[in-house]
Design an enzyme around this catalytic site. Structure first.
Site, short mmCIF file in Angstrom:
data_model
loop_
_atom_site.label_atom_id
_atom_site.label_comp_id
_atom_site.label_asym_id
_atom_site.label_seq_id
_atom_site.Cartn_x
_atom_site.Cartn_y
_atom_site.Cartn_z
N LYS A 132 5.98 3.88 16.90
CA LYS A 132 5.89 2.76 15.95
C LYS A 132 7.04 2.84 14.95
O LYS A 132 7.23 3.88 14.31
CB LYS A 132 4.55 2.79 15.21
CG LYS A 132 4.38 1.63 14.23
CD LYS A 132 2.93 1.48 13.81
CE LYS A 132 2.75 0.35 12.82
NZ LYS A 132 1.34 0.16 12.44
N ASN B 147 5.08 6.01 3.23
CA ASN B 147 4.30 6.68 2.19
C ASN B 147 4.11 8.18 2.37
O ASN B 147 3.39 8.81 1.62
CB ASN B 147 2.92 6.00 2.08
CG ASN B 147 3.07 4.53 1.77
OD1 ASN B 147 3.85 4.16 0.89
ND2 ASN B 147 2.37 3.68 2.50
N THR B 148 4.72 8.74 3.42
CA THR B 148 4.75 10.20 3.57
C THR B 148 6.21 10.60 3.39
O THR B 148 7.06 10.13 4.15
CB THR B 148 4.23 10.61 4.96
OG1 THR B 148 2.84 10.25 5.06
CG2 THR B 148 4.37 12.11 5.19
N PHE C 124 -1.75 8.14 4.42
CA PHE C 124 -2.53 8.76 5.51
C PHE C 124 -3.77 9.49 5.02
O PHE C 124 -4.03 10.64 5.38
CB PHE C 124 -1.68 9.76 6.32
CG PHE C 124 -0.51 9.18 7.08
CD1 PHE C 124 -0.40 7.83 7.34
CD2 PHE C 124 0.51 10.02 7.56
CE1 PHE C 124 0.68 7.31 8.05
CE2 PHE C 124 1.58 9.52 8.27
CZ PHE C 124 1.67 8.17 8.51
N ASN D 288 5.96 -1.46 11.34
CA ASN D 288 5.19 -0.98 10.20
C ASN D 288 5.52 -1.84 8.97
O ASN D 288 6.18 -2.86 9.08
CB ASN D 288 5.54 0.50 9.95
CG ASN D 288 4.35 1.30 9.46
OD1 ASN D 288 3.66 0.85 8.55
ND2 ASN D 288 4.10 2.44 10.05
N SER E 30 5.80 5.24 8.53
CA SER E 30 5.12 4.96 7.26
C SER E 30 6.07 5.31 6.12
O SER E 30 6.69 6.37 6.13
CB SER E 30 3.86 5.80 7.13
OG SER E 30 3.42 5.77 5.79
N ASN F 125 0.84 -1.20 0.00
CA ASN F 125 0.00 0.00 0.00
C ASN F 125 0.86 1.24 0.00
O ASN F 125 1.96 1.27 0.53
CB ASN F 125 -0.96 -0.01 1.20
CG ASN F 125 -0.39 0.70 2.42
OD1 ASN F 125 -0.47 1.92 2.54
ND2 ASN F 125 0.24 -0.05 3.30
#
Ligand SMILES: Cc1cc2nc3c(=O)[nH]c(=O)nc-3n(C[C@H](O)[C@H](O)[C@H](O)COP(=O)(O)O)c2cc1C
Length: 373
Positions: free
Chosen positions: A230, A191-192, A129, A259, A189, A125
């Site tokens: 995390k 993805n940021t 967010f 994560n 994450s 994915n």
């Protein structure tokens, strides 16, 4: 354990076997939205026979001052907006981690951004967010709290540069503190853009020390809201050691490990398909061992003193037990839910209890970190 203890009619046990092929024909995010809508709606109550979430046969679990009915939770990302938490508890999860929310509401990355790798029992994915914003989610949960431990996972808004990250996190922190049983600071994450840079010891210390200070100010004489961080599975041993040091210096309640990974090793899915999918975090079975190794390292570097929520590739009671034996006090899952369906928490709790019986373990505590003995 007999099926009579379960919260769902036995006749429904195979429903997901029928539903999954239909869901898997849909684009993954559409299937997820459908599942969330279903859980949000009253229809879910008609299927979930009774609203008592599953108790762990070996008693309540105590971690960072909170009591959990069972050690199996929903990982962040599944219910980003806190609309399904109540029904997730009813499905047998001992705790739900809502989020990641960001102070500024944001749409996330362009779709498609969620991909299935069925051969690998995995997902990739790059959601980024997508969420309604911390304030809206907190207000929603104030109206409708789940009857289990509620974790709130906060991240950095995409429009805010890393230099202003501390302030952005603190705005979310102030809001979630009103309702959260525990708070997770997500700096992992993939993805940021640049988010993972906040895992570096200095930046992490700066961020978490401000949040922990705020925690103390707002708690006055009462106990602090447990604050956890995390982390990614892609950290080196030295980086893990540094994170453990920061967590211990600041008296954090624990670490959530891990994560998703940016790695793509040992996949059965073809290289062409992986390249077609592109960037994102990989979760599910291929992440399992890597995340267990990270848990082992955290446990070792902290001398077993820092509670760990173990997450990554848990599908069965055996997978959950591996994480506990490596040092986790609690476990969570996301991808396992997608592949195993609505009975996953109940099934894992039942099978975990069976493993405990076979090994003559009397409490969960007795099993935490037994690999290290
Ligand atoms: C679609 C998707 C979205 C996710 N979103 C978040 C998120 O918003 N915040 C977060 O901390 N983790 C997020 N995660 C990571 C999961 O919480 C979990 O750490 C990871 O998927 C490994 O667990 P699993 O193998 O059981 O899925 C997401 C995972 C997936 C698959």
């Amino acid at each position: 354990m007999t099926k009579k203890r379960f919260t769902i009619h036995d006749s429904r046990l195979t429903i997901y076997d029928l539903v999954r092929p239909i869901l898997f024909k849909m684009p993954p995010e559409t299937a997820h939205e459908l599942a969330i809508r279903f859980l949000e709606s009253g229809y879910a109550d008609k299927i979930i026979q009774n609203q008592n979430f599953t108790s762990f046969e070996f008693g309540e679990i105590e971690a960072f001052g909170l009591k959990f009915k069972n050690p199996v939770g929903v990982a962040a990302g599944f219910d980003k907006n806190g609309v399904a938490a109540k029904r997730l508890a009813a499905l047998g999860f001992g705790f739900v981690e809502v989020g990641t929310t960001t102070f500024h509401p944001q749409p996330g990355n362009p779709k498609p951004r969620l991909f299935r790798l069925p051969q690998d029992k995995a997902l990739i994915n790059r959601a980024g967010f997508n969420n309604d914003g911390t304030r809206v989610v907190v207000e929603r949960l104030k109206r409708d709290r789940p009857p289990c431990v509620l974790g709130m996972n906060i991240g950095k808004s995409k429009i805010v540069p890393n230099e202003e990250a501390v302030e952005d996190y603190q705005k979310s922190f102030d809001l979630v503190r009103e309702i959260a049983d525990y708070i997770v600071v997500n700096v992992s994450s993939p993805n940021t853009p640049h988010l993972r840079e906040l895992q570096k010891a200095d930046a992490l210390f700066d961020l978490l020390s401000v949040l922990q200070k705020r925690n103390r100010e707002l708690s006055a004489n009462k106990s602090l809201t447990p604050l956890l961080v995390k982390i990614a599975p892609d950290l080196s041993e030295a980086e893990i050691e540094a994170v453990v040091g920061v967590a211990q210096d600041l008296k954090l309640a624990g670490i959530v490990a891990t994560n998703t990974t940016v790695g793509r090793e040992n996949l059965k899915t073809s290289k062409t398909e992986i390249e077609r999918i592109g960037a994102g975090g990989l979760s599910g079975a291929p992440l399992k061992n890597r995340s267990t190794e990270i848990i082992e390292k955290i446990f070792r570097h902290s001398g077993g003193k820092l509670p760990i929520i173990g997450v990554g590739g848990i599908f069965t009671g055996g997978d959950a037990f591996e994480k506990i034996a490596a040092g986790a006090t609690l476990v969570q899952l996301y991808t396992g839910f997608v592949y195993q369906g609505f009975t996953v928490a109940r099934d894992i709790n039942a099978s975990l209890a069976e493993i405990f019986r076979q090994r003559g373990l009397k409490t969960l505590e007795a099993a935490v970190g037994i690999n290290h003995e």
